[in-house]
Each structure stands twice: as structure tokens, then as C-alpha cells.
Design a protein around this motif. Structure first.
Motif: not given
Length: 359
Positions: A217-234
Motif C-alpha cells: 500500500s501507499a501512504v500520502v500527505g500534503m506538506s502543509v497539513v498533518p494528515d496521513v492517509t493510507q491507500i490501497d495499491a490496486t
């Protein structure tokens, strides 16, 4: 590198829900109230090797934007300041240069990311031209894939047949942060709607961060907010959400933005807040998010690593780290030496204590 990009991306939309099939993970409330162990880097990390790269000549490196590694130890180094993309040995000695500056086939203007695909090809994202350049394993130009997002900031292989581009992308369903493409250039899916706070600020500071985890899977976020989101690769479905703990994050807000300010004043305003720069995966299934800037009520160090476990729970903060983290190599971390006066230098770091344990 500090980049400021203006956005005019339309309406603010609500984030999609977490998939019902998501495995157990940390949630926003738990992460916000988390009090991770805080450890100075000096008591947790040890430099086991230091490599200095030349500032001039054919092997020169002026700055490292991304670094990827093949199974045989070959390194792919992207230097967006020159600009230059090079293949290097496991000890970072120059092997060959891929392409050159320009707008023709195999050329690039602002290369910001490169990776080795599972098929053996080499891929380079050119932000200025909004395209990918593909090369053979030996560095011979193969093809170009146009149509990449103009505000792309991060890219890497997601599955054997697809790659992920992270950066704001306008779609019929809203403004998304993560977009998956197949290697033929066809878009597969979009995920993670752009945070309303980014639209309120009307800017992005070096855009976004992301990394591929051990489970695929991947984790992504924007530089100016603290949120962390994990997404399914498929499918791109959201599997989990977490965030950098509030105690270690000072939010950049539109109401504090200086009016009619010079670029220097804007830079000071940004640097007084927290900015997430980059993320790398760890062998245990967790990952590190690197942050710079201020923290609420404290005089925070310039750079810290927030360490998350495989459930996306933030469990440790490493203060006063010796440089910007680039990637992991087994149990070794590679980071740029901030104190180097003799060119671009890379520290090879290892942990000297169990992660999450105060010494």
C-alpha cells in the motif's frame, strides 16, 4: 528546496470515507492525542559511513531530489538543480548520465523523481514538461509518456503495471492528491481529496509526500497539513487515516498570512509553521515522515522524524536529525548531511536502540 505554487482548483469537497474492509488502524482522534516517545537523534542513531559527492566535474552533484536503488545496489540519483539524472554504484560513484537538459526525446527540464521499475526500466518524472521519460536498464532512452500532472511532486512504482503520482490533480470528481497511472500512460484511479486548508492558503509548500509500504500500500500527505492517509495499491480505496500528533505540529493558517508581503517575509511565515517534507518506509512495515519548522508552544528543532508503526500509529519523534532523509537500505537510513562544507555528503545511519524506547 522551498517551492511555492499558486492553486486555483475549484470547490472544496469532503474526504471519502474509510473503506469498510479496512484492517484495524490508528484514527484521527487517537493520533491527535498521542504522546510519542521523544528521543534526540544523538542517542538513537549512529553514522556508520559518510560519502561526499563532488561539486564540479563530470560526476558533480549539486543537490539530491530523489534516490532509488536496484537489487544489485545500483543507485539512480536525480539532481534537479543542474539538472542531471545519473546511474551510480552502491558507493555512489558515477556510472553514466541519463539524457540531458532540454525538451526533446530523452531530455528533461526539471527532473524531480526517478525509479527502477520491476521490469528493469528506468523512469524519470519531468515536472516542467509534465511527462515521464523511460530508459532501459543501461540508461538508453526508450520512450516518453506525456500527460502527467503539472503539480506532481512525488512518483514511484505502485504495482508491476502501475505507478503513483502525488500532487494536486483536478478531476471531474474534485481535486485529488494521489493519481495512479498504468505504464502506458492511462489513468487508473484518483484518491485522497485535497484538504480544504490547502485551498484556503492558496499555496503548496513543496507540495506533497508519499512512500510505498512493505505491504504494497501507499501512504500520502500534503506538506502543509498533518494528515496521513493510507491507500490501497490496486483500487486507491482509503484503508486508514492518521496524522502527525498535534503536540508536534504548528498549522500554517490563512488568517496569519502576511498581507502585501515580500517573498522573504512569506518564507519566514512558512518556516515558523510545520511542513512535512518527505517520507520513507521502514523494514518493519512502518514509516518515517520528516517535518521541519515550529511546534505549538515550544521552540522546536529545525528537523524531526515522526515515526509511525504499521497501524499508522505515531509512536516516536526523533529530534535534531542530522539531515534530510533520502531512503532506507535494509536497516540503514541514508540522509543528506546538513553540516557538510565540502560538497553534497550522505550519511549512512543505523539505529543503536530499539525504536520507541527512550534511552
Amino acid at each position: 528546496m522551498l517551492l511555492i505554487s499558486m492553486l486555483a482548483l475549484g470547490a472544496v469537497l469532503t474526504q471519502p470515507p474509510v473503506s469498510a474492509s479496512s484492517r484495524a488502524c490508528a484514527d484521527y482522534t487517537a493520533a491527535t492525542n498521542a504522546r510519542p516517545v521523544v528521543t534526540p537523534a544523538s542517542s538513537l542513531l549512529r553514522v556508520v559511513r559518510r560519502v561526499t559527492l563532488p561539486e564540479s566535474g563530470p560526476a558533480a552533484v549539486q543537490g539530491i531530489r530523489s534516490l532509488d536503488m536496484r537489487a544489485d545496489g545500483t543507485m539512480l540519483l536525480v539532481d534537479s538543480r543542474q539538472p542531471r539524472v545519473s546511474l551510480r554504484t552502491a558507493s555512489l560513484g558515477l556510472t553514466s548520465i541519463l539524457g540531458r537538459e532540454g525538451s526533446g526525446p530523452g531530455e528533461y527540464r526539471i527532473p524531480i523523481q526517478g525509479w527502477f521499475s520491476s521490469s528493469g526500466d528506468i523512469w524519470v518524472l519531468d515536472m516542467n514538461a509534465a511527462r515521464l521519460q523511460a530508459y532501459t536498464a543501461s540508461g538508453t532512452y526508450r520512450k516518453s509518456v506525456p500527460g502527467m500532472p503539472l503539480d506532481a511532486r512525488v512518483a514511484f512504482e505502485l504495482t508491476d503495471s502501475s505507478f503513483l503520482i502525488v500532487g494536486p490533480t483536478r478531476t471531474p470528481r474534485g481535486n485529488h492528491v494521489a493519481t495512479a497511472f498504468r505504464y502506458n500512460g492511462q489513468q487508473a484511479w484518483n484518491s485522497v481529496l485535497l484538504d480544504p486548508r490547502v485551498l484556503e492558503l492558496d499555496l503548496i509548500v513543496d507540495g506533497a509526500w508519499a512512500t510505498r509500504l512493505r505491504d504494497g500500500s501507499a501512504v500520502v500527505g500534503m506538506s502543509v497539513v498533518p494528515d496521513v492517509t493510507q491507500i490501497d495499491a490496486t483500487t486507491g480505496a482509503i484503508r486508514c487515516r492518521s496524522r502527525i500528533p498535534a503536540a508536534f505540529w504548528r498549522q500554517l493558517t490563512a488568517r496569519e498570512r502576511p498581507r502585501n508581503a515580500t517573498l522573504a517575509v512569506l518564507r519566514q511565515w512558512i518556516e515558523a509553521a510545520s511542513v512535512a517534507r518527505v517520507a520513507v518506509a521502514l523494514p518493519d512495515g512502518g514509516f518515517i515522515v520528516e517535518i521541519e519548522g515550529g511546534a505549538k508552544g515550544t521552540e522546536s528543532p529545525r528537523r524531526s522524524w515522526v515515526m509511525f508503526d504499521a497501524r499508522l500509529a505515531p509512536h516516536q519523534v526523533v529530534d535534531d536529525v542530522p539531515g534530510r532523509i533520502l531512503r532506507t537500505k535494509g536497516d540503514t537510513l541514508l540522509a543528506i548531511d546538513d553540516e557538510a562544507a565540502d560538497g553534497v555528503a550522505i550519511h549512512y545511519l543505523v539505529f543503536t536502540a530499539p525504536i520507541g524506547v527512550r534511552r
